[in-house]
Scaffold this active site. Structure first.
Site, PDB file in Angstrom:
ATOM      1  N   GLY A 117     -62.425 -68.812  13.353  1.00  0.00           N
ATOM      2  CA  GLY A 117     -62.302 -67.550  12.633  1.00  0.00           C
ATOM      3  C   GLY A 117     -61.131 -67.540  11.667  1.00  0.00           C
ATOM      4  N   ASP A 152     -65.793 -71.702  19.737  1.00  0.00           N
ATOM      5  CA  ASP A 152     -66.326 -70.659  18.864  1.00  0.00           C
ATOM      6  C   ASP A 152     -67.847 -70.691  18.920  1.00  0.00           C
ATOM      7  OD1 ASP A 152     -66.833 -68.956  16.440  1.00  0.00           O
ATOM      8  OD2 ASP A 152     -64.672 -69.244  16.169  1.00  0.00           O
ATOM      9  N   TYR A 205     -64.638 -51.739  20.461  1.00  0.00           N
ATOM     10  CA  TYR A 205     -63.528 -52.666  20.194  1.00  0.00           C
ATOM     11  C   TYR A 205     -62.230 -52.143  20.810  1.00  0.00           C
ATOM     12  CZ  TYR A 205     -60.406 -55.701  17.460  1.00  0.00           C
ATOM     13  OH  TYR A 205     -59.464 -56.621  17.065  1.00  0.00           O
TER      14      TYR A 205
END
Length: 318
Positions: free
Chosen positions: A10, A31, A143
């Site tokens: 990322g 990932d 989140y």
């Protein structure tokens, strides 16, 4: 040392992998390439980099390691609507998987939390002692609240297993390797300006953020990991250069030297009105503070996008 970085392909993770390898460490990048991109790793010394394609929400056989950085999670508000379950589980079940591995290896771990745990703050600037003002049922809750529970898990593992795990509450970070379709404000404004489109400001633009350039954020994360005696510590990692979104838009328009203007759209639900870290603790215990000014950081980031940084949209199944 052998270091595992979840979310290593990322935006933040790839910069961290690169910095660790440059300092001689062996890095295991994990990932699922849901939001991470293989091209972020292409310029990194592959001789000390091992890439494991896998989903930390599921059972993965991790190799023994000395250090773990848990950076995996989609962090763009644009993803909160499309991937809420995956985000929530990455920060809870995924965190549990990595904590278990840390216990098994007796590895030190840094959990990448977020300024979003403060919600729309009623305290300004936000110190680590502030417990936040989060709407657990709102559009950002998948989140915000999963990161909060991730922090709770780290405390539980420290209490039950005497695990050395530290928590970084990361504030708005920007820089090279961000995706054009990221949905966060800096790449959105830059790509709009470079296309000649008007910049989209939500609300009246008076809401504030504090932007930290990626190299400074990585330095803060590493300082938190590498210093001994910080078991259980939580620390803000960010920059104190509070700026309104309106002013940010005007700065980017000026640097891009574009004829684009600004158009205003309704402010999204639960969008924080102010966001600025109290860095007193970070400065005192880490001897760390940001060094890249906003103007310089924006110029670097704009140059990256001007240089042809065209980002493939990640596969939706992740």
């Amino acid at each position: 040392m052998r270091v595992l970085v979840s979310g290593g392909a990322g935006f933040l993770g790839s910069h961290l992998c690169e910095a660790l390898i440059k300092d001689g460490h062996e890095v295991i990048c994990v990932d699922n390439f849901g939001s991470g991109r293989r091209q972020n790793l292409r310029d990194i010394d592959s001789g000390r980099l091992t890439v494991i394609e896998g989903d930390i929400r599921k059972n993965i056989t991790f190799p023994p390691v000395d250090r773990i950085y848990h950076l995996a999670s989609r962090a763009s508000p644009a993803d909160f609507t499309d991937f809420p379950v995956r985000i929530a589980l990455t920060n809870t079940e995924g965190t549990r998987q990595l904590l278990d591995h840390a216990v098994a290896c007796d590895a030190r771990m840094v959990f990448a939390s977020t300024s979003e745990v403060y919600g729309d703050p009623e305290v300004h600037p936000q110190p680590e002692s502030y417990n936040g003002n989060v709407n657990i049922r709102g559009p950002r809750g998948c989140y915000d609240e999963s990161k909060r529970f991730g922090e709770t898990l780290t405390v539980a593992y420290e209490d039950e297993y005497d695990l050395d795990v530290r928590t970084a509450r990361i504030f708005n970070t920007y820089g090279t390797r961000m995706r054009e379709d990221d949905g966060r404000v800096v790449p959105t404004f830059i790509t709009q300006a470079l296309r000649g489109d008007d910049l989209t400001v939500y609300g009246d633009g008076t809401q504030t953020r504090s932007f930290c350039y990626v190299s400074d954020t990585i330095a803060g994360l590493r300082a938190l990991m590498e210093q001994d005696g910080l078991q259980g510590t939580v620390v803000n990692v960010g920059c104190e250069n509070e700026i309104s979104i309106q002013t940010l838009a005007e700065k980017i328009l000026h640097i891009c030297d574009t004829t684009s203007g600004i158009r205003y759209e309704p402010k999204p639900a639960d969008d924080p009105t102010r966001r600025k870290p109290d860095l007193t603790k970070a400065t005192r215990i880490l001897d760390w503070q940001p060094t890249v000014g906003l103007e310089e950081g924006l110029q670097r980031t704009i140059a990256y996008f001007q240089g042809g940084a065209r980002n493939a949209i990640p596969s939706p199944e992740h």
